[in-house]
Write an enzyme that holds these catalytic residues in place. Structure first.
Site, PDB file in Angstrom:
ATOM      1  N   SER A  56      -5.865   2.219  -1.724  1.00 19.79           N
ATOM      2  CA  SER A  56      -5.829   0.811  -2.142  1.00 19.79           C
ATOM      3  C   SER A  56      -5.480  -0.052  -0.928  1.00 19.79           C
ATOM      4  O   SER A  56      -5.060   0.477   0.114  1.00 19.79           O
ATOM      5  CB  SER A  56      -4.769   0.611  -3.222  1.00 19.79           C
ATOM      6  OG  SER A  56      -3.475   0.761  -2.649  1.00 19.79           O
ATOM      7  N   ASP A  93     -10.154   1.456  -2.608  1.00 23.60           N
ATOM      8  CA  ASP A  93      -9.956   1.180  -4.033  1.00 23.60           C
ATOM      9  C   ASP A  93      -9.631  -0.311  -4.210  1.00 23.60           C
ATOM     10  O   ASP A  93      -8.746  -0.837  -3.533  1.00 23.60           O
ATOM     11  CB  ASP A  93      -8.769   2.038  -4.497  1.00 23.60           C
ATOM     12  CG  ASP A  93      -8.609   2.102  -5.995  1.00 23.60           C
ATOM     13  OD1 ASP A  93      -9.593   1.866  -6.709  1.00 23.60           O
ATOM     14  OD2 ASP A  93      -7.489   2.424  -6.446  1.00 23.60           O
ATOM     15  N   SER A 235      -5.132   7.628 -16.014  1.00 23.33           N
ATOM     16  CA  SER A 235      -3.994   8.548 -16.089  1.00 23.33           C
ATOM     17  C   SER A 235      -3.630   8.805 -17.549  1.00 23.33           C
ATOM     18  O   SER A 235      -3.832   7.950 -18.415  1.00 23.33           O
ATOM     19  CB  SER A 235      -2.781   7.956 -15.345  1.00 23.33           C
ATOM     20  OG  SER A 235      -2.902   8.217 -13.962  1.00 23.33           O
ATOM     21  N   ILE A 276      -7.416   8.485 -10.813  1.00 24.14           N
ATOM     22  CA  ILE A 276      -6.078   8.888 -11.268  1.00 24.14           C
ATOM     23  C   ILE A 276      -5.063   8.637 -10.152  1.00 24.14           C
ATOM     24  O   ILE A 276      -5.196   9.192  -9.061  1.00 24.14           O
ATOM     25  CB  ILE A 276      -6.076  10.380 -11.693  1.00 24.14           C
ATOM     26  CG1 ILE A 276      -7.020  10.572 -12.888  1.00 24.14           C
ATOM     27  CG2 ILE A 276      -4.654  10.834 -12.041  1.00 24.14           C
ATOM     28  CD1 ILE A 276      -7.278  12.008 -13.270  1.00 24.14           C
ATOM     29  N   ASP A 277      -4.097   7.810 -10.429  1.00 27.59           N
ATOM     30  CA  ASP A 277      -3.033   7.516  -9.477  1.00 27.59           C
ATOM     31  C   ASP A 277      -1.661   7.692 -10.137  1.00 27.59           C
ATOM     32  O   ASP A 277      -0.817   8.466  -9.674  1.00 27.59           O
ATOM     33  CB  ASP A 277      -3.192   6.071  -8.954  1.00 27.59           C
ATOM     34  CG  ASP A 277      -2.209   5.743  -7.843  1.00 27.59           C
ATOM     35  OD1 ASP A 277      -1.435   6.631  -7.446  1.00 27.59           O
ATOM     36  OD2 ASP A 277      -2.193   4.595  -7.367  1.00 27.59           O
TER      37      ASP A 277
HETATM   38  P1  13P Z   1      -3.997   4.903 -13.211  1.00 33.12           P
HETATM   39  O1  13P Z   1      -2.948   3.865 -12.994  1.00 33.12           O
HETATM   40  O2  13P Z   1      -4.289   5.098 -14.673  1.00 33.12           O
HETATM   41  O3  13P Z   1      -3.696   6.192 -12.529  1.00 33.12           O
HETATM   42  O4  13P Z   1      -5.366   4.329 -12.575  1.00 33.12           O
HETATM   43  C1  13P Z   1      -5.609   4.423 -11.204  1.00 33.12           C
HETATM   44  C2  13P Z   1      -6.783   3.604 -10.775  1.00 33.12           C
HETATM   45  O5  13P Z   1      -7.599   3.134 -11.536  1.00 33.12           O
HETATM   46  C3  13P Z   1      -6.937   3.392  -9.324  1.00 33.12           C
HETATM   47  O6  13P Z   1      -7.989   2.524  -9.047  1.00 33.12           O
HETATM   48  O1  G3H Z   2      -5.517   0.614  -9.270  1.00 35.12           O
HETATM   49  C1  G3H Z   2      -4.540   0.633  -8.525  1.00 35.12           C
HETATM   50  C2  G3H Z   2      -4.077   1.886  -7.904  1.00 35.12           C
HETATM   51  O2  G3H Z   2      -3.274   2.624  -8.780  1.00 35.12           O
HETATM   52  C3  G3H Z   2      -3.397   1.601  -6.613  1.00 35.12           C
HETATM   53  O3  G3H Z   2      -2.136   1.071  -6.782  1.00 35.12           O
HETATM   54  O4  G3H Z   2      -2.197  -0.996  -5.389  1.00 35.12           O
HETATM   55  O5  G3H Z   2      -0.017   0.075  -6.032  1.00 35.12           O
HETATM   56  O6  G3H Z   2      -1.520   1.156  -4.351  1.00 35.12           O
HETATM   57  P1  G3H Z   2      -1.420   0.263  -5.569  1.00 35.12           P
HETATM   58 ZN    ZN Z   3      -8.347   1.013 -10.474  1.00 37.16          ZN
END
Ligand code: 13P
Ligand code: G3H
Ligand code: ZN
Length: 330
Positions: A56, A93, A235, A276-277
């Protein structure tokens, strides 16, 4: 300017073609640091899965763009050292500007997302088309988005879903030239997707959230057959991690994620990338909290980041083999 090809990376085009034909989804796991990257590569090599390493804009700031470029190159070489030449994509991302996407292409990304989903339709089209025109010169693939997910991304909070309107997808894909399209069908970002009161109890006493809008997905597929679709916010918020975190001093509210059965069903459709994050964040935090609680005298970071990395690897292997079906598809 460094080409992703020099780093041993690939773009997402062939991966998606194969994923749609084979009825599975390629994992897109977010990473910010070395342990997460190691766990992703270890899990994908162990299961022989292709993978999208996802960064991201917040992660890019956290890790540093130059370090990321070498980490991605390191990931391709590490995979070979572990014994498998799996395809690895380095993907931006939720890119929010042309300049960020351009900079990522220049720093070795093989794929970028331009997320103009919160913009008025015509502006989203214009921005995505501009990114595609630039990225395609370097054979970098581009993901666009139509529809807005509820939840938090990079500190931007959307209270409600704006579901993708299937009537728009054909026009968007044609006018922009994007290689894949993220859609909004009821998933959301973060660990707190559904409150228990929004869910129903099933026969096994498990909380089940409102179902994803598979009707919208089907309508989208009908209008752009065979076109790669992306699911963000996927997730599942494993309850055991929430319990472990709270057992060892954490304070997470009750939360419910997307049931894995729904994701499995989505992976069999034109959905060929699943993001998935949050589940990884929960796995890491649970493992670290457990070490801190059980061994309060420990202060060697390897002694808590190591178990966190092991737990992450386990989680990713589970996602690949039991949810996305991308094992043995490298
Ligand atoms: P989650 O927060 O459900 O893991 O989604 C991650 C995501 O869409 C990153 O772009
Ligand atoms: O969709 C978002 C991702 O989970 C990334 O999260 O912007 O906190 O790195 P972040
Ligand atoms: Zn996302």
């Amino acid at each position: 300017m460094v080409s992703y090809k020099e780093l041993g990376l690939v773009n997402s085009r062939d991966l998606f073609k194969k994923a749609i034909a084979g009825k599975y989804a390629v994992p897109a796991f977010n990473f910010n640091n070395m342990e997460q990257m190691q766990a992703i590569v270890q899990a994908c090599v162990a299961t022989n899965s292709p993978v999208i390493l996802q960064v991201s804009s917040g992660a890019r700031k956290y890790a540093n763009q130059t370090l990321l470029r070498y980490m991605a190159q390191g990931a391709t070489e590490y995979a070979k050292e572990l014994g498998a030449n799996i395809p690895i994509v380095l993907h931006l991302d939720h890119g929010d500007s042309f300049e960020l996407c351009k900079s990522c292409v220049e720093y070795g990304f093989s794929s970028v997302m331009i997320d103009g989903s919160a913009l008025p339709y015509e502006q989203n089209v214009e921005l995505a088309a501009k990114v595609v025109e630039y990225a395609h010169k370097y054979d970098v693939t581009v993901e666009g988005e139509l529809g807005v997910l509820a939840g938090i991304e990079d500190d931007v909070q959307h209270e409600h879903h704006t579901y993708t309107q299937p009537e728009e997808v054909e026009d968007f894909v044609k006018k922009t030239g994007v290689d894949s399209l993220a859609i909004s069908i009821g998933t959301s970002h973060g660990a707190f997707k559904f409150k228990p009161e929004q869910c129903t109890l099933n026969a096994e006493g498990k909380l089940v959230p409102p179902p994803l809008r598979f009707d919208i997905l089907q309508e989208v597929e009908k209008r752009i057959p065979g076109f790669p679709i992306v699911l963000h916010g996927a997730s599942s918020v494993p309850q055991q991690y929430v319990d472990t975190i709270n057992q060892y001093g954490g304070k997470l509210d009750a939360a419910v994620g997307i049931p894995e059965e729904e994701l499995r069903k989505a992976a069999e459709s034109a959905v060929c990338k699943i993001n998935i994050d949050s589940d990884g964040r929960l796995a890491m935090t649970a493992a670290i909290r457990e070490v801190f609680a059980k061994k309060p005298a420990e202060f060697d970071p390897r002694k808590y980041l190591g178990p966190a990395r092991d737990e992450l690897q386990k989680l990713y292997m589970h996602k690949i083999t039991k949810v996305l079906g991308s094992d043995n598809k490298a």
